[in-house]
Scaffold this active site. Structure first.
Site, PDB file in Angstrom:
ATOM      1  N   HIS A 305     -62.945   2.136 137.953  1.00 49.78           N
ATOM      2  CA  HIS A 305     -62.812   0.837 138.600  1.00 49.78           C
ATOM      3  C   HIS A 305     -64.118   0.074 138.454  1.00 49.78           C
ATOM      4  O   HIS A 305     -65.197   0.671 138.426  1.00 49.78           O
ATOM      5  CB  HIS A 305     -62.466   1.008 140.087  1.00 49.78           C
ATOM      6  CG  HIS A 305     -61.995  -0.250 140.746  1.00 49.78           C
ATOM      7  ND1 HIS A 305     -62.867  -1.174 141.267  1.00 49.78           N
ATOM      8  CD2 HIS A 305     -60.742  -0.751 140.947  1.00 49.78           C
ATOM      9  CE1 HIS A 305     -62.167  -2.177 141.786  1.00 49.78           C
ATOM     10  NE2 HIS A 305     -60.883  -1.948 141.596  1.00 49.78           N
ATOM     11  N   ASP A 363     -53.902   1.570 140.606  1.00 48.69           N
ATOM     12  CA  ASP A 363     -52.951   1.171 139.569  1.00 48.69           C
ATOM     13  C   ASP A 363     -52.285   2.381 138.921  1.00 48.69           C
ATOM     14  O   ASP A 363     -51.171   2.289 138.399  1.00 48.69           O
ATOM     15  CB  ASP A 363     -53.660   0.343 138.494  1.00 48.69           C
ATOM     16  CG  ASP A 363     -54.317  -0.891 139.067  1.00 48.69           C
ATOM     17  OD1 ASP A 363     -53.624  -1.636 139.772  1.00 48.69           O
ATOM     18  OD2 ASP A 363     -55.526  -1.101 138.834  1.00 48.69           O
TER      19      ASP A 363
END
Length: 429
Positions: A305, A363
């Site tokens: 991330h 995700d």
């Protein structure tokens, strides 16, 4: 609190104030740097620049912490509901029972959209992407609700905020229905926020639709996890658009347009496509080898991330939610989940991923969950936009009320041609 820092530029000492937040790193105030030195700072992507002061969301990427108004995301997702989180982000405190009842009532009674919006939809091609429809329709709300576009009026700002939180699921469901060629389903006031959305998406006139409470709760949790995420690209876009004095509907439409980018809101769709490409667990070692090969274009989507350098705190909640949904739907041998679980375990133990801190992010799991619920991949980013609307509105409202707010105007490092004189066509060699 603030202190001072000294910067040496061309042997000249420049005093800059250092500002401290409640928690997190301090910032150096460089707002007067150009006036003192004739220089700007250079920070592509603004990754080392605080663009504003905010009381809404706090992230510690190294420790894997996400707080909404000081409350840990896992506590809100486990014990609260989405509209309670909306109230918290907008007003700064969790609501009392009376405040929550009033807020829920006001949102529920604003879910209808103007009936002329139905005709607006017919202007799109039948196969129009739902995000294209959302960008247009949310921007078009300013043409239908003139009585809540005056940003200098606190009451109008409040009305616009309530309208967008309430109408976003209706518009999203309409975009989905139009995309799949089914008739629109109107909201139903006796249902909670997420249940109402599921019904508007999946009910058809030919039969009764019964909301599955497990799926509704899972979707509500997904909305909470996506409600805000500090100064990301789309939120910064909303703030930048708002700094010019644009009406709130236009600002949120700008945020949706930014979110549409595959590097931002489309990441869960990309992660799902990657799992489908891998196909079966026995192919994972081959794809991990490809991911490690710098000369191979393949990249593991759903890992790592931009901010979190530790395990994404939302991913733990999302993993649990994924299992609940698949169990409820009777999906025990889902090949995508098998690949995901195996890939997660290998990545958490493999030195390459551990060293680079490429942990699974939200995700990685959300795409599988939404697919199991029946949403096509083209709707994933729309659901993200629906959830993030409240965060955008809270950030926009905070910016409007900030006395230090100015129109956004980043500077640049110019590397083009220096000044030169115009020559006629005949004189050009």
């Amino acid at each position: 609190m603030s202190s001072n820092s000294t910067l040496s530029v061309d042997n000249k000492a420049v005093d800059l104030s250092v500002k401290e937040g409640t928690i997190g790193p301090s910032v150096i105030d460089i707002s007067k740097l150009y006036a003192q030195t004739g220089m700007f700072t250079y920070d592509p992507g603004f990754t080392s620049t605080a663009s504003c002061e905010s009381k809404i969301t706090y992230i510690d990427g190294d420790k894997g912490v996400l707080l909404y108004r000081g409350y840990p995301i896992d506590q809100l997702a486990e014990h609260g509901d989405f509209l309670e989180t909306c109230y918290l982000l907008l007003y700064g405190e969790l609501p009392t029972a009376a405040q929550k009842a009033d807020f829920d009532y006001r949102v529920t009674r604003h879910t209808m959209v103007h009936d002329q919006m139905n005709r607006f939809f017919t202007g799109f091609r039948r196969d129009a992407h739902p995000m294209a429809i959302m960008v247009a329709c949310v921007g078009a709300l300013s043409a239908f609700y003139h009585d809540s576009t005056d940003i200098s009026d606190p009451h109008q700002r409040m009305v616009a905020s309530m309208r967008m939180i309430a109408k976003m699921p209706t518009l999203a469901a309409m975009a989905y229905k139009y995309h799949v060629g089914q008739p629109f389903v109107y909201p139903q006031n006796d249902l909670d926020y997420s249940s109402n959305f599921l019904r508007m998406c999946f009910a058809v006139p030919a039969e009764e639709y019964k909301v599955n409470p497990v799926l509704s709760r899972a979707l509500d949790r997904i909305f909470i996890l996506h409600a805000d995420h500090e100064q990301n690209a789309s939120t910064s876009t909303v703030r930048l658009a708002g700094s010019s004095g644009a009406n709130p509907f236009a600002c949120i439409a700008a945020g949706i347009a930014c979110l549409w980018g595959p590097a931002h809101g489309g990441a869960n769709e990309a992660a799902l496509k990657m799992l489908e490409e891998i196909g079966t667990p026995d192919k994972i070692p081959m794809y991990i080898a490809k991911a490690k090969d710098k000369n191979d274009p393949f990249r593991l989507m759903g890992f790592g991330h931009r901010v979190y350098k530790n395990y994404d705190p939302r991913a733990r909640i999302m993993q649990k939610t994924t299992h609940e949904v698949l169990s409820e739907l009777g999906i025990k041998d889902d090949p995508l989940l098998d690949v995901a679980m195996e890939l997660e375990q290998i990545a958490l133990k493999d030195e390459y991923f551990v060293e680079k801190k490429l942990y699974p992010n939200i995700d990685f799991y959300s795409g599988i969950t939404l697919k199991a619920m029946g949403f096509p991949t083209s709707m994933f980013t729309v659901l993200f936009a629906l959830a993030r609307t409240v965060g955008w509105i809270a950030q926009w409202s905070e910016m409007i009320e900030d006395p230090s707010q100015r129109i956004g105007r980043p500077r640049q490092l110019y590397t083009g041609s220096p000044e030169r004189n115009y020559v006629t066509v005949a004189q050009r060699g």
